[in-house]
Design a protein around this motif. Structure first.
Motif, PDB file in Angstrom:
ATOM      1  N   GLY A  53      -4.567  -4.106   8.854  1.00 48.07           N
ATOM      2  CA  GLY A  53      -4.434  -5.185   7.557  1.00 48.07           C
ATOM      3  C   GLY A  53      -5.299  -5.105   6.608  1.00 48.07           C
ATOM      4  N   ARG A  73      -4.495  -3.587   2.519  1.00 47.87           N
ATOM      5  CA  ARG A  73      -4.740  -4.307   1.293  1.00 47.87           C
ATOM      6  C   ARG A  73      -5.107  -3.654   0.399  1.00 47.87           C
ATOM      7  N   VAL A 100      -5.601 -11.197   5.531  1.00 48.26           N
ATOM      8  CA  VAL A 100      -5.190 -10.495   6.640  1.00 48.26           C
ATOM      9  C   VAL A 100      -5.138 -11.589   7.820  1.00 48.26           C
TER      10      VAL A 100
END
Length: 160
Positions: free
Chosen positions: A35, A39, A52
């Protein structure tokens, strides 16, 4: 447990070297690292971590809330599990550091990245332990609120 899964004890312990690993082993850490990598690179680091963790742990709590709550309570209450959890923290911090290093263009063993990773892990651990202590049910909203509060502490530079 082995009988319920229809496997032998030796098979179980091939995948879980200790009894404590039965409680602690999951894919959450790799989900957090993936995650972070996903980003936007120009997003502030704490905001990336917040998004996240809220998304990942919120989804896990929504799908497996009772199990997650029980696991956290076992980590809190059973010294051997808590100790093994602390041992695993270095591995988890390395995963997070590697993901953050890619974003920051720094080596994964950079001291500042390791400090940030350790602070993130500590904040998440305290949020989850608070959730386990305060939540009689596995309410995902309560976990998300505590994660947000812990990320607020990091975002404002560890000030009270």
């Amino acid at each position: 447990m082995a009988e319920a899964a229809e496997v032998s004890l030796s098979t179980v312990f091939r995948y879980f070297p200790t009894k404590e690993d039965l409680v602690l082993t999951d894919e959450y850490d790799t989900l957090l690292a993936a995650g972070i990598r996903a980003r936007p690179a120009d997003e502030p680091m704490v905001e990336s971590i917040r998004r996240v963790t809220v998304e990942t742990l919120g989804e896990i709590a929504a799908q497996e809330g009772a199990e997650l709550l029980q696991r956290i309570r076992l980590i809190r209450d059973v010294p051997a599990i808590r100790g093994r959890s602390a041992e695993q923290a270095a591995r988890i911090a390395a995963l997070i550091s590697a993901a953050l290093a890619e974003r920051a263009g720094r080596p994964a063993d950079d001291l500042e990245l390791r400090v940030v990773s350790a602070a993130i892990l500590a904040a998440l651990q305290e949020a989850m332990l608070s959730w386990a202590a305060e939540s009689p049910t596995a309410a995902p909203d309560a976990l998300i609120a505590l994660i947000d509060r812990s990320m607020d502490v990091l975002a404002r530079g560890l000030t009270l």
